[in-house]
Design a protein around this motif. Structure first.
Motif, PDB file in Angstrom:
ATOM      1  N   VAL A 103      41.852  36.264  35.025  1.00 18.52           N
ATOM      2  CA  VAL A 103      41.912  37.193  33.904  1.00 18.52           C
ATOM      3  C   VAL A 103      41.903  36.453  32.569  1.00 18.52           C
ATOM      4  CG1 VAL A 103      44.447  37.351  33.753  1.00 18.52           C
ATOM      5  CG2 VAL A 103      43.015  39.302  33.102  1.00 18.52           C
ATOM      6  N   LEU A 124      35.654  44.579  31.714  1.00 21.22           N
ATOM      7  CA  LEU A 124      36.673  44.466  30.675  1.00 21.22           C
ATOM      8  C   LEU A 124      36.080  44.736  29.298  1.00 21.22           C
ATOM      9  CD1 LEU A 124      39.680  43.696  30.222  1.00 21.22           C
ATOM     10  CD2 LEU A 124      38.906  41.348  29.853  1.00 21.22           C
ATOM     11  N   SER A 146      50.294  45.527  35.957  1.00 18.17           N
ATOM     12  CA  SER A 146      49.897  44.229  36.489  1.00 18.17           C
ATOM     13  C   SER A 146      51.006  43.608  37.326  1.00 18.17           C
ATOM     14  CB  SER A 146      49.509  43.297  35.330  1.00 18.17           C
ATOM     15  OG  SER A 146      49.374  41.968  35.768  1.00 18.17           O
ATOM     16  N   HIS A 180      43.654  43.931  34.505  1.00 19.60           N
ATOM     17  CA  HIS A 180      42.283  43.678  34.949  1.00 19.60           C
ATOM     18  C   HIS A 180      42.249  42.682  36.109  1.00 19.60           C
ATOM     19  CE1 HIS A 180      37.912  43.598  34.323  1.00 19.60           C
ATOM     20  NE2 HIS A 180      37.975  42.300  34.538  1.00 19.60           N
ATOM     21  N   GLY A 181      43.050  41.625  36.022  1.00 18.92           N
ATOM     22  CA  GLY A 181      43.081  40.626  37.091  1.00 18.92           C
ATOM     23  C   GLY A 181      43.599  41.198  38.395  1.00 18.92           C
ATOM     24  N   GLY A 240      44.445  37.088  40.548  1.00 18.57           N
ATOM     25  CA  GLY A 240      43.972  37.710  39.312  1.00 18.57           C
ATOM     26  C   GLY A 240      44.355  36.938  38.077  1.00 18.57           C
ATOM     27  N   SER A 282      33.901  40.017  33.912  1.00 18.52           N
ATOM     28  CA  SER A 282      34.286  40.272  32.525  1.00 18.52           C
ATOM     29  C   SER A 282      33.560  41.471  31.930  1.00 18.52           C
ATOM     30  CB  SER A 282      33.994  39.033  31.661  1.00 18.52           C
ATOM     31  OG  SER A 282      34.606  37.881  32.196  1.00 18.52           O
TER      32      SER A 282
END
Length: 294
Positions: free
Chosen positions: A221, A25, A103, A39-40, A217, A22
């Motif tokens: 996430v 992020l 994503s 991000h995931g 992810g 995290s």
């Protein structure tokens, strides 16, 4: 009592691993004030990379970080230049939809390339550490130490180096920073790439603990978003505290109630924090619009 201490320690350790994924992020949000919804998938790609180093080359996944972290730094920089940077001057929803599209693309590309099979690596350490009646998994302990070092190092970099001062100046007033000679677009590029590199480091720590598959992810996430908001938007140490809170709640509720209710309880905590302390546990008022905490 021993059971409670075991659960508490396990929660702190797994929570620190959540915090590590995290931190990147919250770093990106704190400086660029955007949320990377891919991000995931960055985590998923890095986990596949660490798995490949172990499976095909026989290397320890922790040593794989020597290659994975720089590779994710370059990948993050490329994503910033091609997708994020052109959207920064447009309405905020453009960045949201752009990263969401990325994503979906990355997840389906991984599904086509790697299929939906779960990939695991053999155990690295055959035995756990024993402290009286308490057992500590070595992989979790290493993850906790790596998270602690990263948190301290990032705080030092932001508060004590020229790059850190340039980042803080950019966060406080981007236009004034440019007038003072600070290359704001380059600061954004470095920050986004560094946040991606931190995801790569988290992946190398997580591969010995979790299976890898194309949608892995998505499993993490949402936890990362909760941790970032729970700890305080833009607060690096807040991400560590938020991760530990989530890990402890998940560990205790999984044993005393049921594993299926783990997410329910930390979302309840999340709601209470948002009601009574909307800035997060260590956040400052206005952090969501100003950026990274000083």
């Amino acid at each position: 009592m021993a059971t409670f201490l075991q659960l508490l320690l396990s929660g702190v350790l797994i929570g620190s691993v959540y915090a590590l994924m995290s931190i990147g992020l919250t770093l990106i949000f704190g400086v660029l004030r955007i949320v990377n919804f891919a991000h995931g998938e960055f985590l998923m790609i890095a986990m596949y990379g660490a798995w490949a180093f172990t499976h095909f080359l026989g290397l320890n996944p922790y040593f794989a970080a020597i290659a994975i972290v720089p590779a994710m730094f370059l990948f993050g920089g490329l994503v910033y230049l091609l997708i994020v940077s052109p959207a920064l001057d447009k309405p905020h929803l453009v960045v949201v939809f752009a990263t969401m599209a990325l994503s979906i693309f990355l997840q389906n590309a991984a599904l086509m390339a790697m299929t939906a099979d779960l990939r695991d690596i053999p155990p690295i350490f055959s035995r756990s550490l024993t402290i009286g009646p308490i057992y500590v998994k070595v992989e979790l302990l290493l993850g906790f130490l790596v998270t602690l070092v990263c948190t301290v190092a990032l705080q030092w970099l932001i508060k004590s180096t020229y790059l850190g001062k340039a980042i803080r100046a950019t966060v406080q007033d981007g236009e004034a920073a440019m007038l003072m000679g600070i290359p704001v677009p380059r600061i954004f590029l470095i920050t986004f790439a560094a946040g991606s590199a931190l995801v790569g480091l988290a992946a190398c720590v997580m591969v010995p603990l979790f299976s890898v598959f194309p949608s892995v992810g998505l499993n993490f996430v949402l936890i990362a978003f909760v941790i970032v908001v729970l700890g305080g938007m833009g607060s690096i140490e807040g991400a560590l505290l938020g991760g530990i809170c989530v890990g402890v709640i998940q560990s205790l509720s999984g044993y005393y109630v049921a594993p299926a209710f783990g997410q329910l309880f930390f979302f309840v905590l999340f709601l209470f924090v948002m009601i009574f302390r909307p800035n997060g546990l260590l956040g400052q008022q206005g952090a969501a619009t100003v950026g990274m905490n000083d």
